[in-house]
Design a protein around this motif. Sequence first.
Motif: not given
Length: 329
Positions: A60-65, A87-92, A311-314, A316-321
Motif C-alpha cells: 500500500q505505501v508509495v514514496h511519491l517523493s 504527482a502534479p501536487l508533489v512537483r508543485r 486534484v490536478d488543479s494548479a 489548488f496546488h498553489a492554495s495548498f502550498a
Amino acid sequence: MHPDQNFFEAGAHSLTALRVLTALGTAFPGRAPTIADLFNNQTVATLAAALSADAVGTPQVVHLSRTGTRPMLYCFPGLMVNTREYAPLVRRLGPDQPVTGFVCYSLTEARKSVVSVEDIAARYAETIRAECAGRPCTLLGWSWGGVLAYEAARMLGSDVDLTFVGMLDVCDIDVNFAVGALPRLSPEARSARQAQVALWLERSPMRADWEDLFRRMDEGLTAQFLAYVAASGPLPADGPGLGSKEFELWTFVDNTLLYRGYRAAAFDVPIRVWLAGESLARGLNHVDWSRYSRHVLSRDVIPGVTHREIVDSADFHASFAARLDAGRA
C-alpha cells in the motif's frame, strides 16, 4: 521501451499498470509485485532489480517523493484511484517536501479482508505512527480518502504532531444510497428488478463476489440497489479484472456498505477544506467537518473545476502550498 525510461512518463496509466502486474504475477508467481511496487520502481531497470532482490510485496505505501527536510505529507486516495493523481501536487511542492501516498485498498489484495472503514484507516495509521511518532506531519485526503485521513488522524491521537488534515472535495455517501433514503418501488417493479438481477448473476464472472455482498446488505441497501438497477440500464458482466466496469460497480456498492457502517467520532484535529466549484454548483453533499472538529481552520473553493479535476488543479496546488507554508511558519 528503454530500461531506464519512466514507465508512467512513457504514457502508462493505472489500468496499464494493472495489466503489467497481471503479466508479472504470471512470470514471477513466487514474487508477485504489487501496484505499490510498480509505483516505487517506475523503470524496467529498477523493477527488475527489486524482483531480483526479492524486494517486492509492499501492498500500500508509495514514496511519491523521498527527498526533503520538511515534515512528511501523507496522501490518501479516493475510491478506485491510486496515488499517481497526486504527482502534479508533489512537483508543485518541490524537492524539499517528502510525500508518501497510500494505494486505494480496492486495488490491493487487502480488499478481501476489509470489513470496515476502521480496518483500512488502521493500516494507514500504523505506517504513519512507525515513521512519524513524536514528530509533525500533514495528512491530505481526496474524495472518500478524506474520511480515511480523518479516521487515521483520530487513531493516531497525540502520537504525532498533526499540522492539519486536508480535505479535498470530500463528499458523503451518494444520496441514492444514503441511510433512510428508501426508494419507492411497487411490488411488481421490485419483482421485475429481482428477476433481472437473477438473470444477470447467471452470466456474471463475479457471481460469488456479488452473492457474498448481497448477503451482507441490509433491506434498505438492497432496495436502493434494485432502484439503481432500474435506473441504470444493463448491468456490466465484464469482471472480475481490475479496471472492468463490473468490478468498479461491485467496489462502489461494497465501499458504500463499508461507509454506511461507519460512525465518525468527534476529534478536535485541525482541518482545512478545499471544495471544487463545480461540485458546489451541482449540490454535492460535502461532509461538514465542523460537526466533528471545532478546529476547521479554512474552507477554500477552487472555481471552475470538477470533483475529478480538483486534484490536478494548479489553483489548488498553489492554495495548498500556501496553507502548508503558513502552518509551518
